[in-house]
Design an enzyme around this catalytic site. Structure first.
Site, PDB file in Angstrom:
ATOM      1  N   ARG A  45       0.807  -1.101  -0.369  1.00 11.10           N
ATOM      2  CA  ARG A  45       0.133  -0.229  -0.165  1.00 11.10           C
ATOM      3  C   ARG A  45       0.567   1.126  -0.245  1.00 11.10           C
ATOM      4  NH1 ARG A  45      -1.192   2.433   4.459  1.00 11.10           N
ATOM      5  NH2 ARG A  45      -1.041  -0.011   5.297  1.00 11.10           N
ATOM      6  N   TYR A  97     -17.308  17.280 -14.402  1.00 10.94           N
ATOM      7  CA  TYR A  97     -18.008  15.477 -15.005  1.00 10.94           C
ATOM      8  C   TYR A  97     -18.875  15.839 -13.381  1.00 10.94           C
ATOM      9  CZ  TYR A  97     -17.629  11.013 -13.682  1.00 10.94           C
ATOM     10  OH  TYR A  97     -17.351   9.471 -13.003  1.00 10.94           O
ATOM     11  N   ASP A 169      -7.967  19.183 -14.617  1.00 19.67           N
ATOM     12  CA  ASP A 169      -8.031  17.875 -15.036  1.00 19.67           C
ATOM     13  C   ASP A 169      -7.762  17.400 -16.283  1.00 19.67           C
ATOM     14  OD1 ASP A 169      -9.145  15.594 -15.925  1.00 19.67           O
ATOM     15  OD2 ASP A 169     -10.685  15.822 -14.014  1.00 19.67           O
ATOM     16  N   LYS A 194      -9.284   6.571 -18.946  1.00 12.84           N
ATOM     17  CA  LYS A 194      -9.052   6.770 -20.494  1.00 12.84           C
ATOM     18  C   LYS A 194      -7.640   6.721 -21.111  1.00 12.84           C
ATOM     19  CE  LYS A 194     -13.440   7.739 -18.633  1.00 12.84           C
ATOM     20  NZ  LYS A 194     -12.626   8.104 -17.184  1.00 12.84           N
TER      21      LYS A 194
END
Length: 400
Positions: A45, A97, A169, A194
């Protein structure tokens, strides 16, 4: 060094074996020589060599100090908002978004963080929205789904003058077309699902910090909250990055042809694509994205109804109806009922997300085939409209 060379040379050769491909370190923990004495890793982690390789590549691509990979784009956004405290304010783009809007409004507003929305394509509106509580300005440029383009450099100056950070973004443009940190941004986020991944086969998010100060805070949040990207998905993003410049070039060239075609159709009221000279932010886009304008197009139908949009998005053959974007295969969606359904109707419409707005993610298919596909779907829309008109005329004639 040119951008494609810079990208490929940032992907390391494995020092242990000489492997040209970054190895997948599929492990949860690392053996230590003594308590606190290790080879740079203790628990996956906190750090993993495959993820670290990706994070370093991302920082290089975005000209930042350090990068951080997360389990999704929203996990990346969540980490950035966790830099703030109760009483702080975010000034955000108005057609945000839908997932980010949901996170802002239904999670962080409850924790005492205020969010104000404005049209960030007008820097004066951003300046007017800032208060002494504003700690973060949030841009999407180009925005999702109306493809608004904001002047990153101008807004960075405004934000910094008020002691706020600017986060951009950069999902739609990708680092190939735009590097917000070079324009003054403090933080860059991506849905790596994406264009960075590029093959519709993973979920991932990324954050790049411009400075060591912000990077250390993000690293702490990443480790403390635990929303990290696993090693196999980290490998997949690296694999996708290797072809990013070539894919983006094709996405851009095909999208421009599709956008120009859509401008000729009587069924289409408006086409939103920054590469079109008619786009209101074309000049800013050309300055910020000199290499191209991306693969996303939005269109609004002349018949501005959800019913008309549904007929189009369910009538294509090569454009598949699905959420997401940026993959090799072309996709389309209806934001009002899909990606932005959590945004209140009045706010959605005021931001330019019309009832009939359709978002296209132009893939790597041949432009001619994609254009023909849209043409037949729009033809059917016109035929259905004419059939309805004829039925109405016949009914009126019978009544007369």
């Amino acid at each position: 060094m040119q951008s494609a060379t810079r990208l490929l040379q940032s992907i390391p050769v494995d020092e242990l074996t000489g492997a040209i491909s970054v190895p997948i370190y599929q492990t949860s923990t690392f053996v230590q020589e003594a308590p606190g004495v290790n080879k740079g890793y203790d628990y996956a982690r906190t750090g993993n060599p495959t993820r670290r390789a990706l994070e370093n590549i991302l920082a290089t691509l975005e000209y930042g100090h350090s990068g951080y990979a997360f389990a999704s784009g929203l996990a990346a956004i969540d980490a950035v908002v966790k830099l703030l405290s109760a009483g702080d304010q975010i000034v955000a783009i108005d057609d945000l978004y839908g997932g980010a809007f949901r996170l802002f409004e239904h999670v962080y507003r409850r924790f005492g963080i205020d969010i104000v929305y404005c049209d960030t394509t007008d820097p004066a509106q951003v300046a007017a929205a800032l208060t002494d509580k504003t700690k973060l300005v949030w841009l999407e440029s180009p925005s999702n789904p109306t493809l608004k383009v904001s002047d990153i450099a101008a807004i960075a100056d405004i934000a910094h003058a008020h002691g706020a950070w600017l986060c951009v973004d950069n999902t739609f443009a990708s680092p190939v077309l735009q590097q917000p940190i070079k324009l003054g941004a403090d933080i860059v986020v991506h849905s790596a699902t994406k264009y960075l991944g590029g093959h519709s086969d993973l979920i991932a998010g990324a954050v790049v910090a411009a400075t060591e100060e912000i990077g250390l805070q993000l690293k702490f949040i990443q480790n403390a909250s635990g929303g990290i990207l696993g090693p196999f998905d980290s490998f997949l993003v690296i694999r996708g990055l290797e072809t990013l410049p070539l894919r983006i070039e094709r996405h851009c060239s095909t999208a421009l042809k599709v956008a120009q075609f859509l401008q000729t159709r009587p069924e289409v009221r408006a086409v939103y694509y920054p590469g079109l000279e008619e786009h209101p932010n074309h000049a800013v886009a050309k300055k910020q994205q000199p290499g191209g304008f991306g693969g996303i197009i939005a269109l609004v139908l002349e018949d501005d109804t959800q019913e008309a949009a549904t007929q189009v998005v369910t009538g294509t053959k090569y454009f598949h109806l699905a959420e997401s974007l940026g993959g090799a295969k072309s996709l389309l969606c209806h934001p009002a009922t899909m990606t932005h359904k959590s945004t209140p109707v009045a706010q959605r419409r005021a931001a330019g997300v019309a009832d009939s707005l359709i978002r296209l993610s132009v893939g790597l298919e041949d432009a001619e085939d994609l254009i023909a596909d849209l043409a037949q779907a729009l033809d059917r829309l016109s035929e259905a409209k004419e059939t309805l008109k004829e039925a109405v005329r016949e009914a009126e004639a019978q009544l007369a």
